[in-house]
Design a protein around this motif. Structure first.
Motif, PDB file in Angstrom:
ATOM      1  N   GLN A 173       6.334  -6.763  -9.464  1.00  0.00           N
ATOM      2  CA  GLN A 173       5.240  -6.685  -9.586  1.00  0.00           C
ATOM      3  C   GLN A 173       4.664  -7.618 -10.651  1.00  0.00           C
ATOM      4  OE1 GLN A 173       3.032  -5.473  -7.058  1.00  0.00           O
ATOM      5  NE2 GLN A 173       4.970  -4.965  -6.207  1.00  0.00           N
TER       6      GLN A 173
ATOM      7  N   ASP B  50       2.984 -11.196 -10.298  1.00  0.00           N
ATOM      8  CA  ASP B  50       1.585 -11.254  -9.707  1.00  0.00           C
ATOM      9  C   ASP B  50       0.542 -10.480 -10.689  1.00  0.00           C
ATOM     10  OD1 ASP B  50      -0.493 -11.309  -7.573  1.00  0.00           O
ATOM     11  OD2 ASP B  50      -0.559  -9.106  -7.397  1.00  0.00           O
TER      12      ASP B  50
ATOM     13  N   ARG C 211      -2.754 -12.529 -12.066  1.00  0.00           N
ATOM     14  CA  ARG C 211      -3.875 -12.007 -12.041  1.00  0.00           C
ATOM     15  C   ARG C 211      -4.584 -12.060 -13.446  1.00  0.00           C
ATOM     16  NH1 ARG C 211      -4.092  -6.622  -9.356  1.00  0.00           N
ATOM     17  NH2 ARG C 211      -2.924  -7.859  -7.848  1.00  0.00           N
TER      18      ARG C 211
END
Length: 75
Positions: A55, A58, A62
């Motif tokens: 993760q 990402d 973000r």
């Protein structure tokens, strides 16, 4: 009844708490915090550092987008 919050969003919140203090948040610390808060993956399995590692790209994307947006709004 509220729908369940998707796991990545719950984990991202914990990742952000670490990211504020470090460019490389501790995946082990985040996994431990997930366990402490009762945040589990599918079938009530623990959130693992391997899941978190998948993760990170990402989450960082973000983070960069949101901090850039916030900085622009502060000007």
């Amino acid at each position: 009844m509220l729908p369940p919050v998707r796991l990545p969003f719950r984990v991202y919140h914990l990742w952000v708490e670490q990211r504020v203090h470090s460019e490389m948040p501790s995946l082990q610390a985040i996994a431990q915090e997930c366990a402490a808060q009762g945040i589990t993956a599918q079938h009530n399995r623990s959130v693992t550092t391997a899941y978190l590692a998948d993760q990170v790209e990402d989450f960082e994307r973000r983070w960069q987008a949101l901090t850039r947006h916030h900085a622009q709004n502060q000007q």
